[in-house]
Design a protein around this motif. Structure first.
Motif, mmCIF file in Angstrom:
data_model
loop_
_atom_site.group_PDB
_atom_site.id
_atom_site.type_symbol
_atom_site.label_atom_id
_atom_site.label_comp_id
_atom_site.label_asym_id
_atom_site.label_seq_id
_atom_site.Cartn_x
_atom_site.Cartn_y
_atom_site.Cartn_z
ATOM 1 N N LYS A 196 4.875 4.286 2.239
ATOM 2 C CA LYS A 196 4.814 2.665 2.479
ATOM 3 C C LYS A 196 4.006 2.242 3.559
ATOM 4 N N THR A 197 3.089 1.555 3.295
ATOM 5 C CA THR A 197 2.291 1.028 4.506
ATOM 6 C C THR A 197 3.035 -0.039 5.550
ATOM 7 N N GLU A 198 4.050 -0.824 4.805
ATOM 8 C CA GLU A 198 4.750 -1.741 5.565
ATOM 9 C C GLU A 198 5.596 -1.003 6.645
ATOM 10 N N LEU A 199 6.191 0.337 6.155
ATOM 11 C CA LEU A 199 7.035 0.873 7.389
ATOM 12 C C LEU A 199 6.111 1.936 8.041
ATOM 13 N N LEU A 200 5.244 2.470 7.475
ATOM 14 C CA LEU A 200 4.211 2.962 8.549
ATOM 15 C C LEU A 200 3.462 2.131 9.654
ATOM 16 N N PHE A 201 3.274 0.907 9.350
ATOM 17 C CA PHE A 201 2.647 0.017 10.485
ATOM 18 C C PHE A 201 3.774 -0.340 11.454
ATOM 19 N N LEU A 202 4.946 -0.462 10.990
ATOM 20 C CA LEU A 202 5.908 -0.542 11.900
ATOM 21 C C LEU A 202 5.997 0.547 13.009
ATOM 22 N N ALA A 203 5.895 1.745 12.458
ATOM 23 C CA ALA A 203 5.982 3.047 13.206
ATOM 24 C C ALA A 203 4.525 3.103 14.231
ATOM 25 N N LEU A 204 3.609 2.736 13.368
ATOM 26 C CA LEU A 204 2.198 2.470 14.310
ATOM 27 C C LEU A 204 2.224 1.712 15.432
ATOM 28 N N ILE A 205 2.816 0.380 15.347
ATOM 29 C CA ILE A 205 2.940 -0.620 16.314
ATOM 30 C C ILE A 205 3.934 0.054 17.408
ATOM 31 N N LEU A 206 5.093 0.663 17.097
ATOM 32 C CA LEU A 206 5.655 1.207 18.223
ATOM 33 C C LEU A 206 5.032 2.027 19.165
ATOM 34 N N GLY B 159 0.859 -1.336 0.140
ATOM 35 C CA GLY B 159 0.039 0.007 -0.059
ATOM 36 C C GLY B 159 1.074 1.323 -0.084
ATOM 37 N N SER B 160 0.451 2.393 -0.397
ATOM 38 C CA SER B 160 0.984 3.653 -0.318
ATOM 39 C C SER B 160 -0.023 4.610 -0.103
ATOM 40 N N LEU B 161 -0.054 5.244 1.022
ATOM 41 C CA LEU B 161 -0.887 6.611 1.544
ATOM 42 C C LEU B 161 -0.743 7.887 1.280
ATOM 43 N N ASP B 162 -1.686 8.640 1.305
ATOM 44 C CA ASP B 162 -1.525 10.072 1.180
ATOM 45 C C ASP B 162 -1.404 10.638 2.614
ATOM 46 N N ALA B 163 0.094 11.062 2.724
ATOM 47 C CA ALA B 163 0.519 11.651 3.842
ATOM 48 C C ALA B 163 -0.313 12.409 4.684
ATOM 49 N N ASP B 164 -1.259 13.142 4.023
ATOM 50 C CA ASP B 164 -2.235 14.320 4.809
ATOM 51 C C ASP B 164 -3.301 13.400 5.560
ATOM 52 N N HIS B 165 -3.478 12.063 5.239
ATOM 53 C CA HIS B 165 -4.481 11.292 6.160
ATOM 54 C C HIS B 165 -3.764 10.326 7.337
ATOM 55 N N VAL B 166 -2.447 10.405 7.339
ATOM 56 C CA VAL B 166 -1.714 9.501 8.081
ATOM 57 C C VAL B 166 -1.490 10.237 9.408
ATOM 58 N N LEU B 167 -1.651 9.489 10.483
ATOM 59 C CA LEU B 167 -1.182 10.145 11.960
ATOM 60 C C LEU B 167 0.201 10.816 11.919
ATOM 61 N N PRO B 168 0.140 11.945 12.253
ATOM 62 C CA PRO B 168 1.509 12.677 12.195
ATOM 63 C C PRO B 168 2.834 12.130 12.975
ATOM 64 N N ASP B 169 2.243 11.419 14.026
ATOM 65 C CA ASP B 169 3.281 10.831 14.818
ATOM 66 C C ASP B 169 4.133 9.860 14.127
ATOM 67 N N LEU B 170 3.251 8.998 13.165
ATOM 68 C CA LEU B 170 4.074 7.933 12.333
ATOM 69 C C LEU B 170 4.873 8.736 11.350
ATOM 70 N N ILE B 171 4.659 9.704 10.752
ATOM 71 C CA ILE B 171 5.365 10.445 9.659
ATOM 72 C C ILE B 171 6.555 10.989 10.462
ATOM 73 N N ARG B 172 6.634 11.398 11.728
ATOM 74 C CA ARG B 172 7.876 11.667 12.416
ATOM 75 C C ARG B 172 8.669 10.568 12.614
ATOM 76 N N THR B 173 8.209 9.620 12.755
ATOM 77 C CA THR B 173 8.995 8.336 13.213
ATOM 78 C C THR B 173 9.536 7.746 11.838
ATOM 79 N N VAL B 174 8.907 7.750 10.752
ATOM 80 C CA VAL B 174 9.629 7.345 9.256
ATOM 81 C C VAL B 174 8.887 8.169 8.266
#
Length: 519
Positions: A298-308, A279-294
């Motif tokens: 790419k969903t596979e990387l954002l999910f790791l940030a979400l899990i943390l 998957g690939s998401l629009d950054a505007d709809h992603v939790l800001p905390d996740l973008i700060r982490t990575v």
């Protein structure tokens, strides 16, 4: 465990849909799920009626009102197909009743938007008759029946999500060993396989602890939580849990990566997941905390940030990732690997063969095991090179080695490995060895990098730009092979040629008639 007769009955339900014009496996399972829910509602109403007859009190919170009795499974299952179809499709019929039902169960919360797709009275009558013949009295049988139905799914979703093989889920659950005190989350729940298996593990391994009312209440209400944005899949997941005797209140229809999931923070003590890969998401709809982490889409990387983000401090995770996460050279790939290694505690990388997810996809994957600390703690990482999982690694995925249905059976295989009665090679399945070695990591210190598993110091990982692919650290021993010199090979060829000529002459002599010369 399903018998051959029960499997054949389920297969006939599937074949009825196929011949009736519905071949999409997700759609088939969704329609079967609706029918199973109606069957369960009738069972619940019957139980309420029996309780009322026993106590002499009125029925408490009846599911069906007097004018709705014809909508009960026991009433409509034997009706003529045309009448049955009318009862289902009329504005206040069985399907509308189910969709508009108040929150009688966790499943009913997700009926908004459900659509009845069985096209003909003949198909509906046939499927209802076949389902009614499948015995589903006890919880284990209900769960096994539904798991077998789910095994029919042989396609990947649009966002790269696959149905995780049950034995891989069981391996991950056995590695993490959930307890009744855990809060277990799958942020990409799908058909809820991880939640179901984690619940089964706690029920089988911690049976005595669950006798306590407070523990039982936590088990039923708070222990399992999941998120799923696909409305069809969340209904399937809710039914999977329900038929396994688990009616969690914490299954949420939400995009786990979006701002709508902002409350998922420092909450879970254990995450088990197989997030979408492509998957690939629009950054505007992603939790800001996740973008700060990575910084990635790419969903596979954002999910790791979400899990943390969602884990409590000290919380653990076992997550399936595509191999690209392990060795990707982009800034985002290195960023998330460095985050896990330096700011938390990475404990294991279990490399799985590419055939594990067939027939969905041939992608190579690995299981990352880590603990959220916020203060680092990675000292050495355990690598394991899984080569066999008990099934063929082609599209057919046929059983080729030892398997296990219950965790007690896995423990038996581990004990046999420990005593030397069996080996991974004889089992043709590395899962018991993986779990055994994980539980005895101290013994791995003496292993070398030519072995199937070994430990790698964190300094080596830092020196390799946080590359987590096992091939980066595994050493291969090349055996020296001696070859004959060219003159020896030529002599051997000449000898073979001379022998061939002699054999040809002997054959000619055998075929030559007496006194006749061969020209």
């Amino acid at each position: 465990m399903l018998t051959g007769d029960l499997r054949s009955k389920i297969d006939r339900v599937w074949e009825a849909f196929w011949t009736g014009g519905i071949s999409n496996p997700i759609l088939v399972i969704e329609q079967i799920t609706y029918l199973l829910f109606l069957r369960r509602l009738d069972e619940l109403q019957t139980a309420k009626e029996q309780q009322a007859n026993f106590t002499g009190e009125p029925i408490e919170s009846p599911i069906y009102q007097p004018g709705q009795y014809d909508l009960r499974w026991s009433r409509f299952k034997d009706k003529d197909p045309n009448e049955l179809y009318r009862l289902f499709t009329m504005p206040d019929g069985a399907f509308a009743f189910m969709r508009n039902l108040a929150e009688e169960s966790a499943f009913s919360r997700f009926m908004k938007g459900a659509t009845f797709m069985i096209p003909t009275p003949r198909l509906l009558g046939q499927v209802v008759e076949l389902l009614d013949k499948i015995p589903m009295k006890d919880r284990d049988t209900k769960g096994d029946v539904y798991e077998y139905l789910l095994s029919k799914i042989a396609t990947a979703g649009q966002n790269g999500q696959f149905r995780t093989p049950r034995h891989i889920i069981k391996m991950m659950v056995a590695l993490m060993g959930p307890t009744p005190d855990d809060v277990i989350c799958d942020p990409s729940a799908g058909s809820a396989g991880f939640l179901v298996t984690a619940g089964e593990y706690v029920g089988q391994v911690h049976r005595q602890a669950l006798m306590k009312p407070a523990v039982q209440d936590h088990y039923r209400r708070q222990m399992l939580m999941g998120m799923e944005f696909d409305p069809t899949m969340i209904r399937i997941g809710a039914m999977n849990l329900l038929l396994h005797g688990i009616e969690t209140e914490r299954l949420m229809d939400v995009d786990a990566l979006s701002t709508a999931n902002a409350n998922f923070e420092d909450e879970a003590t254990l995450v088990l997941a197989n997030p979408p890969f492509k998957g690939s998401l629009d950054a505007d709809h992603v939790l800001p905390d996740l973008i700060r982490t990575v910084q990635t889409k790419k969903t596979e990387l954002l999910f790791l940030a979400l899990i943390l983000r969602g884990l409590k401090s000290g919380g653990r995770a076992a997550v399936i990732v595509p191999d690209g996460v392990l060795f990707g050279t982009s800034k985002a790939h290195r960023q998330i690997r460095r985050e896990i290694v330096e700011h938390h505690r990475l404990q294991a990388v279990i490399s799985m063969p590419s055939g594990v997810f067939k027939p969905y996809a041939g992608v190579s994957t690995a299981v990352l095991v880590f603990t959220k600390t916020g203060t680092g703690g990675t000292d050495q990482v355990w690598f394991y090179d899984m080569r066999a999982d008990g099934y063929s690694l082609d599209d057919k995925r046929q059983k080729t080695g030892a398997d296990f249905e219950k965790f007690a059976e896995l423990d038996t295989l581990i004990e046999q490995l420990k005593t030397g009665e069996v080996t991974s090679e004889s089992l043709k399945n590395d899962i018991p060895d993986i779990v055994y070695r994980w539980r005895h990591l101290d013994a791995e210190a003496d292993r070398v990098r030519t072995d199937q598993s070994f430990l790698v110091p964190v300094d080596d990982i830092r020196a390799n730009a946080y590359d987590l692919s096992i091939n980066r650290y595994k050493e291969v021993v090349y055996a020296q092979k001696q070859y004959d010199t060219p003159d020896v090979i030529l002599k051997r060829i000449k000898a073979l040629d001379a022998q061939r000529q002699a054999d040809l002459l002997a054959l000619e002599e055998m075929l030559q008639p007496a006194g006749v010369a061969v020209s």
